[in-house]
Structures are given as structure tokens and as C-alpha cells.
Write an enzyme that holds these catalytic residues in place. Sequence first.
Site, mmCIF file in Angstrom:
data_model
loop_
_atom_site.group_PDB
_atom_site.id
_atom_site.type_symbol
_atom_site.label_atom_id
_atom_site.label_comp_id
_atom_site.label_asym_id
_atom_site.label_seq_id
_atom_site.Cartn_x
_atom_site.Cartn_y
_atom_site.Cartn_z
ATOM 1 N N ASP A 1 5.560 -3.753 5.628
ATOM 2 C CA ASP A 1 4.928 -2.442 5.633
ATOM 3 C C ASP A 1 5.534 -1.651 6.787
ATOM 4 O O ASP A 1 5.162 -1.833 7.946
ATOM 5 C CB ASP A 1 3.409 -2.581 5.788
ATOM 6 N N LYS B 1 4.582 8.361 6.047
ATOM 7 C CA LYS B 1 4.690 9.121 7.291
ATOM 8 C C LYS B 1 6.020 9.889 7.415
ATOM 9 O O LYS B 1 6.184 10.907 6.772
ATOM 10 C CB LYS B 1 4.388 8.204 8.474
ATOM 11 N N TYR C 1 -2.890 -2.821 9.534
ATOM 12 C CA TYR C 1 -3.511 -1.869 8.605
ATOM 13 C C TYR C 1 -2.503 -1.516 7.526
ATOM 14 O O TYR C 1 -1.346 -1.204 7.822
ATOM 15 C CB TYR C 1 -3.920 -0.611 9.373
HETATM 16 C C1 LIG Z 1 -0.650 4.883 8.231
HETATM 17 C C2 LIG Z 1 -0.370 3.548 7.672
HETATM 18 C C3 LIG Z 1 -0.686 3.221 6.340
HETATM 19 C C4 LIG Z 1 -1.471 4.154 5.459
HETATM 20 O O1 LIG Z 1 -0.801 5.342 5.205
HETATM 21 P P1 LIG Z 1 -1.667 6.635 4.739
HETATM 22 O O2 LIG Z 1 -0.620 7.650 4.430
HETATM 23 O O3 LIG Z 1 -2.550 6.984 5.870
HETATM 24 O O4 LIG Z 1 -2.433 6.230 3.534
HETATM 25 C C5 LIG Z 1 -0.289 2.000 5.860
HETATM 26 N N1 LIG Z 1 0.380 1.126 6.627
HETATM 27 C C6 LIG Z 1 0.684 1.391 7.905
HETATM 28 C C7 LIG Z 1 1.449 0.387 8.703
HETATM 29 C C8 LIG Z 1 0.306 2.598 8.480
HETATM 30 O O5 LIG Z 1 0.574 2.840 9.771
#
Ligand SMILES: *Cc1c(COP(=O)(O)O)cnc(C)c1O
Length: 436
Positions: free
Chosen positions: A239, A272, A144
Site C-alpha cells: 500500500d 494521494k 491504515y
Molecule cells: C490515506 C491512505 C489510504 C486511504 O486513502 P483515502 O484516499 O483517504 O481513501 C490508504 N492507505 C494509506 C497508506 C493511506 O495513507
Amino acid sequence: MVRERSKALQVRAEKFLPGGVDSPVRAFRAVGGEPPFVERAEGAYLVDADGNRYVDLFGSWGPMLLGHAFPPAVAAIREAAGRSASFGASTADEANLAELVQRCFPSMEKMRFVSSGTEACMSAIRLARGFTGRPFVIKFEGCYHGHADALLVKAGSGVATFGIPGSAGVPNETVMHTLALPYNDLAAVEAAFESHPELIACVILEPVVGNAGTIAPDAGYLKGLREITRKHGALLIFDEVMTGFRLALGGAQELFGFASGEDAPDLTTLGKIVGGGLPVGVFGGRADVMNYLAPLGPVYQAGTLSGNPLAMAAGIATLSYLLTHKDAIYSKLEETTASIASGVAKLAAKQGIGLTTNRVGSMFTWFFTPDAVTDFASASASDTEAFGRFHRAMLERGVWLPPSQFEAAFVSTALGEAEVAIVLEAAKESLELMIK
Ligand SMILES: *Cc1c(COP(=O)(O)O)cnc(C)c1O
């Protein structure tokens, strides 16, 4: 456990908010039961509207590495708020936080702050396409990268929870340049590059997957991706929105030896933890690539609240603490998480329940399947109904797990021996209940 006030608040919320929520997984549809409404949290504990206390094992989906209401972050936010919440003009703290981020992630020679992980990934993809002049993006099933249209293909997490491949409202034209391949399969990546010569801008991945439940990269997988992307002139994007500052100060790239030099990713996205609980994302990497961004280059990207002063202050307080207490923090997280993850694995084995525990540092998942989980297909073979029963039983006993089989659990530094004992006792009872 009485949750009358939470129930009433859910009814009220549903009058105004679809499903009563602002992010779908919060509605607990994947596990059944009713979501408690949170009133406050401190350290390792969430307190709901009826005064029930829960050991928090999802940490706001990752950000709360140092526990809730972490005093230095609270103080920094208060102080910054007194100087006004936003200016829409530059402040010293943006470079101050950037310097701390770079100390943790040396591969991020230059960076830009945004307001969410979604924005960070969406912007990194646009930049990679702009820099290479190529249209295609490779992502992996179960990874994601936020809810931007082009990335909402086989995207794990909340989307997997609902059993739909993407989302309504995303036209085929928007995703026709997104190639979704199985994770941990280098041959599939090679084949995609062969069949799309000089058309692939980048490969984006979670270097440790959290959004299909926790899945580690096979030995040699990350190195293989680095070699293939370099050979074909495509960018490699890690990511690390979830893994950054969690698996190590420098995230998965530090943990697996990709922090700097030849092997480092070209771009990294963070979110995060970097905001200490406030809405922050950041993307960065090679200076020559980052300088393609406006105002220096042709790739447009902007944000009214980007680099927000409160968010910068919370981030600086969090990262400063991590940098000065690094060794103690990551060894404690390792120890606490190992006790919880393998403690419950042993209890399940004793009861004859098929459970596969995947753990990397302070993120882990108990998959209700006896078989190894190495990609999205094997994660999907889990008994999600059994996970739901386990989740409800644990919640009833004061332990709040992420409300989906396809979400990683997160441990914070606020958890100690007392909380480990609470979790193991709750798990013992919950697992016993499940075989009855
Ligand atoms: C949570 C998450 C996102 C998205 O971040 P948001 O602040 O919710 O938009 C993107 N990549 C990864 C790996 C994530 O865990």
C-alpha cells in the site's frame, strides 16, 4: 492569533456536518484547540478565514508534494474542466496517466483507476481473494488501508487517535478473515501462515508506515515478507498510497530495491500524490492477476467517476513534472526535511525533552517519547498530551502540523530556507513553553 471567523464557521459547520467535518481527524480532537478553516493555499502556505498564514507541514495528508496551487496542475484542471467534468466513457488520458504511473512503478504491468486510496485497497483485497480463491488477509497493527470494513482492524491513524480498535458498525463476521499482526515481526507472519495453511490470500502493508506516525521497516523485513508470501502462494500488496511518489518516484519499492523482478510486490495501491490533489486512487500489478478483473475476469469492480478527466489531467501534470525534475525534487525534499526534523530534534535534546524522530525522506514524525518507535505498541507509548500542547503552540506560531501524534508530517518542494527558519523558531519557542 485571532481566529474569530474560523470559530464562527465551525459553529455553522456543526449544524450540518457531524463534528463540523467530513473526515474525523480534521476536527482536532486529538490535539485540542480549534481547527482553522482554510480559505486558500499557495506554495508552502495555508491561509485561514481570518487571513492567518501557516507553513503547511501536512500537505493535505500527503498529496501536495509540489506545494499548493502548483501552476501546471491548476492549468491542466482548468483546461480539462472546459471540456466537461465527466463523461462516463473512456478517454485517452486514462492510458496516458497509466503509462506515467508505470514508468515510476514498473511492477504495475496493468492498473485500474478509482477515486480514493480506500477504494484502491478494498479492490486490491477483493482481487487477491478472487485470484487465490482464499479468504484470509494479513494486515499489520497501526497500518491504515482506508476505511473499508474488512481493513478497519487495528488501523492506526484516525482510528488510533480515538483509542478504539476498529469501528462500531463493522460486524465480527466482516473482519473474521482479517488477521492483524505486529509490524516488523516476521515470526508472527510465519506463524499465521502455519496456522492457516492455504487459506491466506494476501499480506497488505505500508512498506513505510505513516499512519501510526512514521515507522520504517527493519532491514530484511520486506524481503522476508516477499519470501514468506511466495512460499505460501499468497500475494504481497504494497500500500503505497502515502509513500508512492513521495519517498522516491517509485515509492518505497524503488527506495528499498523492490521495484521489479522477483522481489516486486504482486500488487500496489496508490492514491494521494497520483491525483495532484484531486480524488484519485489506483491499484495495479501483475498482469495475470489484474486480468482477473471484470470485464476480463470474474472479480467485479467499477466506478461512475473512475478515471475522471479532471483527476487524470491533474495527475498527468503532476507526474510529468516529477519525471522530468526527479533528481532535483528528491534531493531538495531530503535536504529540507532533514533540516526540519533533525533541527527540532536538537532543540528538544537541548531542553531535555524526550523526543524520538523517525524520518524516511520527506515524511517524518516527532514522537514525544525517549524510546525507539518500531511498531504500533511503541508508538502508542508516546505522550500524546505533550504532542497536543506542542501542536497548539506551533499552530499559534504559524506552523500547521498534522493534528495527531499518529500521523506523519509531510514536506513539499515549496518549502525553502525561509520556511525552515520559521519552523525552527516556532519549535524553539514551543518547546521552551512546554518545560515551563
Ligand atoms: C490515506 C491512505 C489510504 C486511504 O486513502 P483515502 O484516499 O483517504 O481513501 C490508504 N492507505 C494509506 C497508506 C493511506 O495513507
